[in-house]
Structures are given as structure tokens and as C-alpha cells.
Design an enzyme around this catalytic site. Sequence first.
Site, PDB file in Angstrom:
ATOM      1  N   ARG A  23       0.820  -1.205   0.000  1.00 45.16           N
ATOM      2  CA  ARG A  23       0.000   0.000   0.000  1.00 45.16           C
ATOM      3  C   ARG A  23       0.864   1.269   0.000  1.00 45.16           C
ATOM      4  NH1 ARG A  23      -3.765  -3.337   3.095  1.00 45.16           N
ATOM      5  NH2 ARG A  23      -2.575  -2.959   5.024  1.00 45.16           N
ATOM      6  N   SER A  40      -1.280 -17.248   5.481  1.00 46.28           N
ATOM      7  CA  SER A  40      -1.897 -16.422   6.520  1.00 46.28           C
ATOM      8  C   SER A  40      -3.161 -17.114   6.999  1.00 46.28           C
ATOM      9  CB  SER A  40      -2.223 -15.022   5.977  1.00 46.28           C
ATOM     10  OG  SER A  40      -2.739 -14.206   7.002  1.00 46.28           O
ATOM     11  N   ASN A  43      -4.327 -18.522  13.461  1.00 44.72           N
ATOM     12  CA  ASN A  43      -3.763 -19.487  14.403  1.00 44.72           C
ATOM     13  C   ASN A  43      -4.434 -19.405  15.772  1.00 44.72           C
ATOM     14  OD1 ASN A  43      -2.614 -16.983  14.759  1.00 44.72           O
ATOM     15  ND2 ASN A  43      -0.539 -17.719  15.097  1.00 44.72           N
ATOM     16  N   CYS A  44      -4.950 -18.241  16.138  1.00 43.86           N
ATOM     17  CA  CYS A  44      -5.667 -18.125  17.414  1.00 43.86           C
ATOM     18  C   CYS A  44      -7.010 -18.853  17.373  1.00 43.86           C
ATOM     19  CB  CYS A  44      -5.903 -16.654  17.764  1.00 43.86           C
ATOM     20  SG  CYS A  44      -4.369 -15.728  18.026  1.00 43.86           S
ATOM     21  N   ILE A 279      18.201  -5.660   8.213  1.00 40.82           N
ATOM     22  CA  ILE A 279      17.424  -6.823   8.680  1.00 40.82           C
ATOM     23  C   ILE A 279      16.528  -6.370   9.838  1.00 40.82           C
ATOM     24  CG2 ILE A 279      17.475  -9.121   9.690  1.00 40.82           C
ATOM     25  CD1 ILE A 279      20.113  -9.635   8.356  1.00 40.82           C
ATOM     26  N   ALA A 281      12.914  -7.374  12.341  1.00 39.70           N
ATOM     27  CA  ALA A 281      12.255  -8.572  12.889  1.00 39.70           C
ATOM     28  C   ALA A 281      10.982  -8.174  13.614  1.00 39.70           C
ATOM     29  CB  ALA A 281      13.188  -9.311  13.845  1.00 39.70           C
ATOM     30  N   ASP A 284       6.415 -13.137  17.280  1.00 34.99           N
ATOM     31  CA  ASP A 284       6.681 -13.946  18.472  1.00 34.99           C
ATOM     32  C   ASP A 284       8.166 -14.229  18.680  1.00 34.99           C
ATOM     33  OD1 ASP A 284       3.967 -13.971  18.545  1.00 34.99           O
ATOM     34  OD2 ASP A 284       3.714 -16.112  18.169  1.00 34.99           O
ATOM     35  N   LYS A 434     -22.537   3.834  37.905  1.00 37.05           N
ATOM     36  CA  LYS A 434     -21.133   3.758  38.329  1.00 37.05           C
ATOM     37  C   LYS A 434     -20.549   2.508  37.700  1.00 37.05           C
ATOM     38  CE  LYS A 434     -21.910   5.962  42.839  1.00 37.05           C
ATOM     39  NZ  LYS A 434     -21.871   5.750  44.319  1.00 37.05           N
TER      40      LYS A 434
END
Length: 810
Positions: A23, A40, A43-44, A279, A281, A284, A434
Site C-alpha cells: 500500500r 496467513s 492461528n488463534c 534486517i 524482525a 513472536d 457507576k
Amino acid sequence: MSKKILIVGGVAGGASAAARLRRLDEHAEIIIFEKGPYISFANCGLPYYIGGSIDERERLLVQTPKGMADRFRIDVRTKSEVMAIDPQKRTVRVQSQERGHYEESYDELILSPGAKPMVPDIPGKDNPLIYTVRSIPDIDRIKEQINSSNSRSSIVIGGGFIGVEMAENLKEAGLDVTLIEGNGQLLTPFDPELAAALAQEMEQNGVNLLFSQRVQGFHSLEQGIGVELADGHVLTADLVILAIGVTPDTSFLKSSGVSLGTRGHIIVNEALESSVPHIYAVGDAIEVTETIHGTKTAIPLAGPANKQGRIVADRIAGLSSTYKGTQGTSIIKVFGMTGATTGSNEKTLNRLGVEYRTVIVHPASHASYYPGSSAITLKLLFSPEGKILGAQAVGYDGVDKRIDDIAVAIHFGGHIRDLTELELSYAPPYSSAKDPVNMVGYAAENIMAGRVETFTYDQLSERQPEQSILLDVRSELEHRNGNIPGSINISVDELRQRLNELDNSKEIWVYCQVGLRGYTASQILRQHGLSVKNLSGGFKTYRQAQFKPAPISSANQDNHPTTEQPQRIDNELNVCGLSCPGPLIQVKQKMDQLSNGETLRVKASDPGFYEDVKAWATMSGSALLHLERIKGGIIEAVIAKNSVKPISDSPSHHDPASTMVVFSGDLDKAIASLIIANGAAASGRKVTMFFTFWGLNVIRKHQTQPVSKTMIGRMFDMMLPRGSKKLGMSKMNMLGVGPKIIRGLMKNNNVSSLEELIESVIAQGAQLVACQMSMDLMGIQREELIDQVTIGGVGYYLGEASQANHNLFI
């Protein structure tokens, strides 16, 4: 001249970086290498495909190589693993299923290799019935195993987020599930008292839990797999899920010059640049800064990974975006309950040596008069100056938005005063005037301003009974239905008229159900000149913190009352929206109007009602015919008045049961008591052993535990034997020679040792109870006793003894 950008790994960080790059730069050449078959995917969402919440496998696929090529003109190469990097030549070496070995050059390189499941180096780790959860092929294999064979049982090893989600979804898929966790609690980002609520939800939904257990090997069986525990027990199942944590998948970087942390994570700066130029990163596999304290950590969450991918794309495209760090905001579904956390927990703060305060409140998720309201347990951690350090919440509704509100406050360096001033959306179906976030802010502000002094459930062991009074200001009915041992009962509504019953030379430790009436009582007592503290979170938090998983042998029986509806329902009572003691008071009033044998169906939203109604039914002599959790966290119970055949967790007077008081700490008497207990349990009796005074030494852990003690407690600690292996003889002790002789004789005659007898009686389902009063007097704390012990008072023991036909005092 256009740039050539290589991305190692897709899923969250890599795929987000690629889409953002396109983009920002229409002319860049972008190539993604993914060693798996999918670029893609969600995974969750993988565990929920197992349980059936996600019924179509294709819904897990977020993007495909063709989709990335058509929309973003990105070259996606699946089944292509990057094996090494040469920063000098700016090339990567690739092993591709389609192209074989080859090199690819780059101008900029983004590393997003993710993290892989940890597999311990123990015997049998390669058994084909052991599965991990990382990718769609992993979940396909698990689904195939469940569907293609007669799999009925499973074992999940690890009580983190993945382990808990897999346990729930295997249960939803129809399997029996046992979850084994090496720590004393599930979900270590939560403090123990909140994690206990989530554990209890799992147990009440049929998941067997084993805490403080280590797996030391696996065995192939004719049918299924054996899981060997460190204590020698072997559990069997049709499949095993290994979910003990993840480690960064960075082994291919070891000779690249890219700096790695002690655990293998890629070290990056705020621009997400590695130690090697060109490089970057993300995800995870990187080490990040924790924003509250500025320490280094690793947090494998999808949200941060997506943000990092976007920031790296910005940097490569010439924008000055930076990654400020993470505060670890996370959330989990546990059957009907939700748990969420943000910022630091107590363990982190203690490890860093940070001074802090805590407060726990139990507000309703929305206006209690509007249907569907249920209680939230909300804990706030803050500095003595009022800076918000962290928050956790559990409940059936509204947990997510409360933690999100506090997460925003933490992000902007918020103070507890900010929580009191937040203007949040309100209408009866969604909140209260409240909001719970305002409420926890008010409670914290009262503490910081010195308007109330609080104590926490784990500080009860520090109370000195001779210098203080433990005062329960709930109603008599609530007190009778369960209380903290050693407390006296004066209702807050009677407190002004009964002040003369309190010794004003002693400090008053006050508690109620959730803390609110305790605060009112504290103000009354304080303004009458008494020194007073209020229990944060009240009896509800204290009781929740006492939760210990039921022994596997009796878990199904104890935690699953019949879910079959009785044939006749005479009366209905809806107490949803009421918090304790409201539901019990309403139940008692309604039951008083019924004739013997008539039934009452009750629906309640207060999570504590599940256990409260069991105790009340036993206490009142009514029969609990039906008890279950239904949709939305609602608890449904059916009670019959004064039925002659109650269905409850307690045995009837005709059931064989044995109780014994173990007063002595002598080796020979301890052996005798455990032999009798094992024999009674083996004959089918329900066995309760009540350890008091010197008998507590029998069930102490052998190792010294990191607990704080008073001077008296330390004195007892020096004088008392630490655990069963240190016990002396009542006669012929002979300076310690006697115990060695008797143990040698037992071994030579194939008699189980005292330690083996203790393990055996626990395995047979016996209940070991430690006397709270004796613990208080002798300065012994819960952490010093073996994990399977329950804490109780004399009332608890007498309740068990009254239903037993065999009572001993040793």
C-alpha cells in the site's frame, strides 16, 4: 530504483508487513517465504475448529497465495524454508519443495519466523499420539485422530492459554479431558485468586485438573498412550496435546550475526531493526520492551505482531514509525467465563521489587435490575502514589471492555484518579451508572487516601489472634453457610448496637461477602475509635482462593450433579442479578413457604451460587436434585424441601464413612493412622483426616517454603520437624535411631513407607484437612503443606463427623 524486500514467515507479522508495504510502495518487489503450506491463517482460532465453534476449515484461512498475488502483487512461496542468511552478500538460502535449494538476494529483509511449541526431552516424546498446536496441518492431524478412531479421552499438558483453550474444545468435541499443569495454578499471567475462578469453571464443566505435577515420560500402550508423572502415577488417554509453552523459531540465525537474547529471541530496537543493517524482525520471535517498567520480555500475541509488521513496513517505506513496546493485554474464553489481564501481575511486581497496592471489587456487569446481569471480579494493582500498574478480571459478561478501558489508561500513564473520572457509556443493558471501572477506581482511591486500611486473603496467616478480632459483618445465614475459621459474626446492621461486644484494645479485621459492607463497617468502627482493617474482595475472594482441584478419582462424582430435570417443578425463583447473600436469602424465604416434598427451581447469575447452594442444601436438610450451568453463566438448581433422600456431595447417614483427628506428630502414630485410613478407603468408605496441632507436621512439605513469618512462627519453625521424613517416635526414639529402625523394618517386611501411605490414601480419594486454628497458632502457612490438603475449621470436621459412623482420635 525499486526495492527488493524478502519476508521470512507469514501469518500475523509477516503478512501484515507485506500488505502494508504494497500500500505504501506500488513498485517494490515483495517475496514471502513460508515453510508451511498456508501463508496467513487464524492461528488463534485453531482450537475452536476442534470444538466445533468454527465448523468450516476454510474460515481459518485469512489469505491465500493467489489472493495476495491478485490484490497486492506479492510473490508468496509456500513450503519454502529459509535455512540461512548471509548479511554480507545480502542473500538468503532457501530449501523449497518446488524449487529445491537456491539463493535469493534482498535489499531489505524482514524476519517473522514465529515461535514453535516446546517439546521436552523426555522418554517417549516422539509417540505419534502426541500432538502440538501451531499450524493448520497440526490441527488437521488432531481432528483426524478424533474423527477416525474411537478416541474418548485426552490429556492436555500445560495450563497456559493454548492448553486451556484446547482442553475446553476437546471437551466440547465430546472427549474426556485431563489437564496437567506443573505450577500450582492455571494461566500464570493471572494472580492465583483470579486464576482459581477460571480453574473452577473448567472443573465444573467436566475437565479434570492436576496441578503441581510434572510429566517425566510417555509409554506406548496396546490402545492409547500412557503419561508417567513424576510421582510415579501413570495416566492413560487416546491422545495427548503438548502445550507447555513456545520457543522462538530462530535456529537458522545462529551463524548470521543477528544478535539473540538468552532464550533465542531476536534483539531489536524501537525501529524493530536487528543488530545487522537492513534486517528487521517482528512477531513472536523478538524481544520487546515492557512499557510499564521498561524491562525486556517476550510476549507471543497476535495484536503486537500485527502492529510490528505495520511499523516495519513504514520504516522501509521511509516513515518514522516506532514500536513503543507492549503491556501484555490478553483475554481468554473458558467455557462460559472470560478472563482478561493487562499490565503487571503480583508475581512480576515482586520479582522486580516494585512496591504496590491491590484492591478487588465484585461489581455487576450491568444494572442488576436488568436481566442477564452477573458479577465481575476486578483486581487493580497500583503504586503507593496511585499510578496504575496492572488489572485483571474474570466473569461471564463485560470483562473485555473493562480491561480494555484500564489498558488504555495504563498506555497513557494513567492514575487511579483517572478511573474515577472516566465518563463511560451507560444504559441498563450495558453497564451501571457507576461503571465497574469507576468502582475499582473509587476503592483504590479510598485506600490511597487513608480512608480505609485493607488486608488481603493471603495475609490472614499473619494475623495474631491474641491481638486481633476477625469479624464477619454479614448476616447470620451467610455466616452459617461458610465463614473464615476463627471469626465471630455481628451483622453490619447490628454493629452500632453491639460495639460493646468488641475489645477496643484489639485490632478488628473485618470481612463481608465482597468488601462493600466491610467498608461500611470499617467506617463505623474507625469513627468509634477502633483500629480496623477490611478484607479486600471479601469472603468471596477468600473462598475462591482456597480452590483446589478435586482428585481425579472423585472429580466426576463431586463436580457433576445430575443435569436431568426432575419430573415435577412446583415453584420457580429467578434471582439473576442479585449478588450474595441475595440469592440465598431469597431461596430460604421461598423454601420456608413450601410444603415437604415440593420442589423449587432457581436461576441465579452469581458465580458463587454454584457452591453456596450445595452447602445450603446440606445445612438445611433439603435435597439438591439438579445443578448445572446453562447458557450465559446462569446457574440452575432444583431443590426439594426436606426430602428424605437428598442428592448432594455429602454421604447419607447410611453411607460408610470414617473420620479421624490426627493430633499426634509421632512417626508410629502417623503410620497407624495412615494404615487405618488406607484400609477404610480401600473398603469403600469416605475418609476424612483432620490434622491438628502436632499432627500438622505429618503433612508439611519437606522443603523450606519462601513465606514470611512472625517471631513466634519462626520459633515453631525451628522446633518442629519439617515433614513426615523428620518425625520422631513416641517411644524408643533413641536420639533419632528409632525412626530409622522402624522404617528399615517396614521396608524389609514390604510395608509401605509413611510417604507412600500418604500418596496412597490421597489417590484413593481421602480428604486431608488441616486445622486453620492450629495453623494460625503455630505460624504454619498454606504453602508449607502438601498440595492436596484442604484448609478447614472444627465446624468443617464436625460436619463430616456427624455423617460418619466411624470416628477416631489419634
